[in-house]
Design a protein around this motif. Structure first.
Motif, short mmCIF file in Angstrom:
data_model
loop_
_atom_site.label_atom_id
_atom_site.label_comp_id
_atom_site.label_asym_id
_atom_site.label_seq_id
_atom_site.Cartn_x
_atom_site.Cartn_y
_atom_site.Cartn_z
N LEU A 209 0.85 -1.19 0.00
CA LEU A 209 0.00 0.00 0.00
C LEU A 209 0.88 1.24 0.00
N ARG A 210 0.50 2.19 -0.81
CA ARG A 210 1.22 3.46 -0.82
C ARG A 210 0.22 4.59 -1.01
N GLY A 211 0.60 5.76 -0.50
CA GLY A 211 -0.31 6.88 -0.65
C GLY A 211 0.26 8.15 -0.07
N PHE B 49 3.46 7.83 2.55
CA PHE B 49 3.66 6.57 3.26
C PHE B 49 3.69 5.41 2.26
N GLU B 50 4.36 4.34 2.69
CA GLU B 50 4.46 3.13 1.89
C GLU B 50 4.60 1.95 2.83
N ALA B 51 3.78 0.94 2.63
CA ALA B 51 3.82 -0.24 3.50
C ALA B 51 3.71 -1.49 2.63
N ARG C 165 7.44 2.79 5.66
CA ARG C 165 8.21 4.03 5.51
C ARG C 165 7.24 5.20 5.45
N PHE C 166 7.58 6.27 6.16
CA PHE C 166 6.70 7.45 6.14
C PHE C 166 7.52 8.72 6.28
N GLU D 150 11.44 4.57 9.29
CA GLU D 150 11.39 3.27 8.66
C GLU D 150 11.25 2.23 9.76
N VAL D 151 10.28 1.35 9.62
CA VAL D 151 10.03 0.31 10.62
C VAL D 151 9.86 -1.02 9.89
#
Length: 450
Positions: free
Chosen positions: A350-352, A374-376, A389-390, A407-408
């Motif tokens: 997911l990204r947005g 954000f990107e997950a 990542r955000f 980053e997690v």
């Protein structure tokens, strides 16, 4: 006594309608005190020894005839998982007066249900009426059903009109986890005048217990649609769905080759009536859907004076794809896209982005002003794995400034990587390292002067 282990029925297909016999009279009286057939099958006339469909088992009855009237008494049978008990009479000469009664008990939707059927009239045209009720109904369960069909078995169409009524249907009583409702359904069907196989009619559903989904209610007040079935296609005409809160869906659709295509116009859609945590809206716009057995696709563009929702979602047996989502309230906006696998570990991505996004404009949530990317991605099985990542840009939470990035990475219960820097209201949080395995080290620093 007359008994048989099995009876197989097979007929040769024909395009010609079945004709009414001249007489059913026998030259001798009949008196069978015990008639028993263990199994009745329907087979293929061209392959008499091939596979056959079992339609009834443990059939027993008494059969008598004085030459003018046939009587079937104390008839019993098991059809699928249904227990059938009844009696019938049929005159041997025209107009072949017919009378029959059946009592049927069994399970429907996992619940014990009883059906009563009665037929009265002539062999070539008789009225079939029925009723249904729940056995061992719960307190307040008033489910009931009615059926009325004028049968014409020797005509081009086997019936001339049919009406089905179901009342007080509560989905929660039939399906675990389903919302509560009190549904009344009425369906009317009749043959098309210009078709030997087509049908036309109307479907109406009224919900007397409409409400938001978060209160375990169904947010639909009523549904009305015209029906037309011909040449393998079901057309839905003048579809009119009224939603809780005054919303309305109008349009049409068609079902063909196991796919339902819908084109609807939305008006006055109030999101708070669908889910009570959402803000009030008056959304309007087009909504399109293609719903098949193996693939579903929905897209819409809805607007009112303050809100906008644009989205395209596709689902197939392997994954759910959010092709595009735009959620806006005045100058606040969320953009997102992604996919979720439905098999093989349930991978997701997911990204947005958020632009001046204030959650309180859309739902009963704390006020904020978020500008972020954000990107997950990761998977949900065999254990949760997440890479996030955000980046927060000049945002606010309430009245306080908020910014940062991070980053997690998670793998099950282990924090494989953390690299987070956040600043909120002049306070700073920093987290770097890993946690959860031998040798991991996580450093957390907090500076909170305020």
């Amino acid at each position: 006594r007359l008994a048989a282990t099995s009876v197989r029925v097979a007929s040769v297909s024909s395009s010609e309608p079945t004709s009414l016999p001249d007489s059913l009279r026998l030259p001798l009286p009949v008196d069978v005190e015990q008639l028993r057939i263990e199994r009745i099958e329907v087979g293929d006339h061209a392959h008499p020894d091939g596979k056959a469909l079992t339609v009834a088992e443990a059939v027993s009855a008494q059969l008598t005839s004085d030459g003018l009237l046939y009587r079937l008494r104390e008839a019993r049978a098991r059809v699928a998982r249904l227990s059938v008990v009844g009696d019938a009479s049929l005159a041997a000469e025209k107009p072949f007066a017919l009378a029959s009664r059946l009592a049927i008990e069994g399970e429907a939707g996992g619940r014990p249900v009883a059906f009563d059927l009665a037929a009265q009239g002539r062999l070539d045209e008789f009225l079939l009426e029925g009723s249904a009720r729940a056995l061992a109904a719960q307190v307040g369960d008033r489910f009931a059903g009615e059926l009325s069909v004028r049968m014409t078995p020797f005509a081009a169409q086997p019936f001339s009109d049919a009406v089905i009524k179901l009342s007080s249907i509560d989905p929660a009583a039939w399906i675990d986890g389903a919302p509560q409702a009190t549904l009344d359904l009425r369906a009317e069907l009749r043959p098309l005048a210009d078709s030997s196989a087509g049908l036309a009619g109307r479907l109406s559903v009224v919900n007397h217990l409409a409400g938001p989904a978060d209160r375990q209610r169904l947010p639909i007040e009523s549904l009305h649609s015209g029906l037309r079935f011909s040449e393998g296609r079901l057309d839905l005409d003048e579809v009119d769905v009224r939603l809780a809160g005054g919303g309305r869906l109008r349009g049409g659709g068609a079902l063909r080759d196991a796919e339902l295509a819908l084109r609807l116009a939305v008006s006055s859609l109030d999101a708070s009536a669908l889910h009570s945590s959402l803000r009030r809206t008056q959304l309007a716009g087009p909504l399109r859907a293609r719903l098949g057995l193996h693939r579903q696709f929905v897209e819409g563009e809805l607007r009112d004076a303050h809100f906008a929702i644009d989205g395209r979602i596709a689902v197939d047996p392997n994954q759910l794809v959010l092709e595009a989502l735009r959620l806006a309230a005045d100058d606040a906006q969320l953009l997102a896209s992604g996919k979720v696998a439905l098999v093989d570990g349930s991978n997701f991505a997911l990204r947005g982005s958020l632009q001046k996004f204030d959650p309180s404009r859309f739902a009963r949530l704390p006020a904020a002003r978020l500008d972020a990317d954000f990107e997950a991605q990761g998977s949900r099985a065999p254990q949760l794995a997440l890479s996030l990542r955000f980046q927060l840009h000049h945002s606010r939470l309430g009245s306080e400034a908020l910014s940062g990035n991070g980053e997690v990475e998670l793998a099950g219960k282990r924090l494989r990587k953390a690299d987070v820097e956040l600043t909120a209201a002049g306070n700073r949080l920093s987290a770097k390292g890993a946690f959860g395995a031998v040798g991991d080290q996580l450093t957390v620093a907090i500076a909170a002067p305020r």
